[in-house]
Design a protein around this motif. Structure first.
Motif, mmCIF file in Angstrom:
data_model
loop_
_atom_site.group_PDB
_atom_site.id
_atom_site.type_symbol
_atom_site.label_atom_id
_atom_site.label_comp_id
_atom_site.label_asym_id
_atom_site.label_seq_id
_atom_site.Cartn_x
_atom_site.Cartn_y
_atom_site.Cartn_z
ATOM 1 N N MET A 1 -4.861 0.947 -18.559
ATOM 2 C CA MET A 1 -5.989 0.886 -19.466
ATOM 3 C C MET A 1 -6.387 -0.583 -19.628
ATOM 4 N N LYS A 2 -7.656 -0.866 -19.536
ATOM 5 C CA LYS A 2 -8.166 -2.233 -19.670
ATOM 6 C C LYS A 2 -8.466 -2.555 -21.122
ATOM 7 N N LYS A 3 -8.308 -3.827 -21.453
ATOM 8 C CA LYS A 3 -8.670 -4.276 -22.791
ATOM 9 C C LYS A 3 -10.187 -4.199 -22.926
ATOM 10 N N GLY A 4 -10.663 -3.629 -24.012
ATOM 11 C CA GLY A 4 -12.097 -3.494 -24.235
ATOM 12 C C GLY A 4 -12.676 -2.229 -23.644
ATOM 13 N N SER A 5 -11.842 -1.401 -23.015
ATOM 14 C CA SER A 5 -12.341 -0.149 -22.459
ATOM 15 C C SER A 5 -12.611 0.845 -23.585
ATOM 16 N N ILE A 6 -13.300 1.908 -23.265
ATOM 17 C CA ILE A 6 -13.620 2.927 -24.268
ATOM 18 C C ILE A 6 -12.341 3.516 -24.851
ATOM 19 N N LYS A 7 -11.368 3.792 -23.989
ATOM 20 C CA LYS A 7 -10.099 4.363 -24.459
ATOM 21 C C LYS A 7 -9.381 3.386 -25.389
ATOM 22 N N ASN A 8 -9.344 2.104 -25.016
ATOM 23 C CA ASN A 8 -8.698 1.097 -25.845
ATOM 24 C C ASN A 8 -9.408 0.971 -27.194
ATOM 25 N N ASN A 9 -10.736 1.007 -27.192
ATOM 26 C CA ASN A 9 -11.496 0.940 -28.443
ATOM 27 C C ASN A 9 -11.213 2.142 -29.335
ATOM 28 N N ARG A 10 -11.088 3.326 -28.731
ATOM 29 C CA ARG A 10 -10.769 4.522 -29.516
ATOM 30 C C ARG A 10 -9.378 4.433 -30.128
ATOM 31 N N ILE A 11 -8.425 3.931 -29.355
ATOM 32 C CA ILE A 11 -7.059 3.758 -29.878
ATOM 33 C C ILE A 11 -7.066 2.751 -31.019
ATOM 34 N N ASN A 12 -7.783 1.633 -30.846
ATOM 35 C CA ASN A 12 -7.884 0.633 -31.917
ATOM 36 C C ASN A 12 -8.441 1.256 -33.195
ATOM 37 N N GLY A 13 -9.494 2.054 -33.059
ATOM 38 C CA GLY A 13 -10.108 2.691 -34.220
ATOM 39 C C GLY A 13 -9.180 3.670 -34.909
ATOM 40 N N GLU A 14 -8.475 4.471 -34.120
ATOM 41 C CA GLU A 14 -7.555 5.457 -34.697
ATOM 42 C C GLU A 14 -6.377 4.774 -35.384
ATOM 43 N N VAL A 15 -5.827 3.751 -34.745
ATOM 44 C CA VAL A 15 -4.703 3.014 -35.346
ATOM 45 C C VAL A 15 -5.165 2.338 -36.639
ATOM 46 N N MET A 16 -6.355 1.764 -36.632
ATOM 47 C CA MET A 16 -6.884 1.101 -37.829
ATOM 48 C C MET A 16 -7.066 2.097 -38.975
ATOM 49 N N ARG A 17 -7.607 3.250 -38.664
ATOM 50 C CA ARG A 17 -7.822 4.288 -39.687
ATOM 51 C C ARG A 17 -6.492 4.737 -40.295
ATOM 52 N N GLU A 18 -5.499 4.986 -39.455
ATOM 53 C CA GLU A 18 -4.201 5.446 -39.954
ATOM 54 C C GLU A 18 -3.459 4.337 -40.701
ATOM 55 N N LEU A 19 -3.536 3.103 -40.199
ATOM 56 C CA LEU A 19 -2.878 2.000 -40.901
ATOM 57 C C LEU A 19 -3.478 1.789 -42.285
ATOM 58 N N SER A 20 -4.795 1.937 -42.402
ATOM 59 C CA SER A 20 -5.443 1.803 -43.718
ATOM 60 C C SER A 20 -4.876 2.825 -44.686
ATOM 61 N N SER A 21 -4.666 4.027 -44.201
ATOM 62 C CA SER A 21 -4.105 5.083 -45.037
ATOM 63 C C SER A 21 -2.642 4.793 -45.381
ATOM 64 N N ILE A 22 -1.875 4.351 -44.404
ATOM 65 C CA ILE A 22 -0.454 4.073 -44.612
ATOM 66 C C ILE A 22 -0.257 2.918 -45.594
ATOM 67 N N LEU A 23 -1.095 1.890 -45.505
ATOM 68 C CA LEU A 23 -0.920 0.717 -46.361
ATOM 69 C C LEU A 23 -1.107 1.047 -47.837
ATOM 70 N N ARG A 24 -1.877 2.085 -48.131
ATOM 71 C CA ARG A 24 -2.034 2.494 -49.534
ATOM 72 C C ARG A 24 -0.735 3.070 -50.095
ATOM 73 N N GLU A 25 0.157 3.498 -49.204
ATOM 74 C CA GLU A 25 1.419 4.115 -49.622
ATOM 75 C C GLU A 25 2.562 3.112 -49.735
ATOM 76 N N VAL A 26 2.363 1.886 -49.260
ATOM 77 C CA VAL A 26 3.418 0.872 -49.310
ATOM 78 C C VAL A 26 3.663 0.485 -50.762
ATOM 79 N N LYS A 27 4.916 0.538 -51.172
ATOM 80 C CA LYS A 27 5.280 0.320 -52.571
ATOM 81 C C LYS A 27 5.674 -1.123 -52.891
ATOM 82 N N ASP A 28 5.663 -2.008 -51.916
ATOM 83 C CA ASP A 28 6.066 -3.396 -52.125
ATOM 84 C C ASP A 28 5.109 -4.066 -53.111
#
Length: 131
Positions: free
Chosen positions: A1-28
């Protein structure tokens, strides 16, 4: 997979969406509740993920938040592995992103200069309106 490819952009978006959700649960307590992920860059081989973090409160709150996130990396990575179906779960790297803070500072400076210009040239607005 190339950097900047459609697949890479989709993975970046999905990881960002899930990380945003996960960070709300961090109790630190060091992690600012007004934390925002501005950008995520997952390497094409899925080994690493650079997460750019910003806060609306600014100052040393961002540094403390990144420190808290680094200590909670194991929890965050495990949650990410459960929520996103990837071949590998990337190692997370949290990076301070001061772009929002910089933008707010620049907007303040522009407004100050505009106000100063209006005070120096009070009649300039009247002549512009007459044209």
């Amino acid at each position: 997979m190339k950097k900047g490819s459609i697949k890479n952009n989709r993975i970046n978006g999905e990881v960002m969406r899930e990380l945003s959700s996960i960070l709300r649960e961090v109790k630190d307590p060091r992690v600012d509740p007004l934390l925002s992920i501005t950008r995520v860059e997952v390497t094409p081989d899925l080994q690493f993920c650079k997460c750019f973090i910003s806060t609306f409160t600014g100052g040393d709150s961002l540094e403390r938040s990144v420190e808290g996130l680094r200590s909670a990396e194991g929890y965050i990575r495990r949650e990410l592995a459960q929520r996103v179906n990837l071949r590998k779960t990337p190692k997370l790297q949290f990076v301070e992103d001061r772009s929002i803070e910089y933008g707010v500072e620049m907007a303040k400076r522009i407004e100050e200069l505009a106000e100063e210009d209006r005070r120096r040239h009070p009649h300039a607005e009247e002549t512009e309106e007459a044209d």
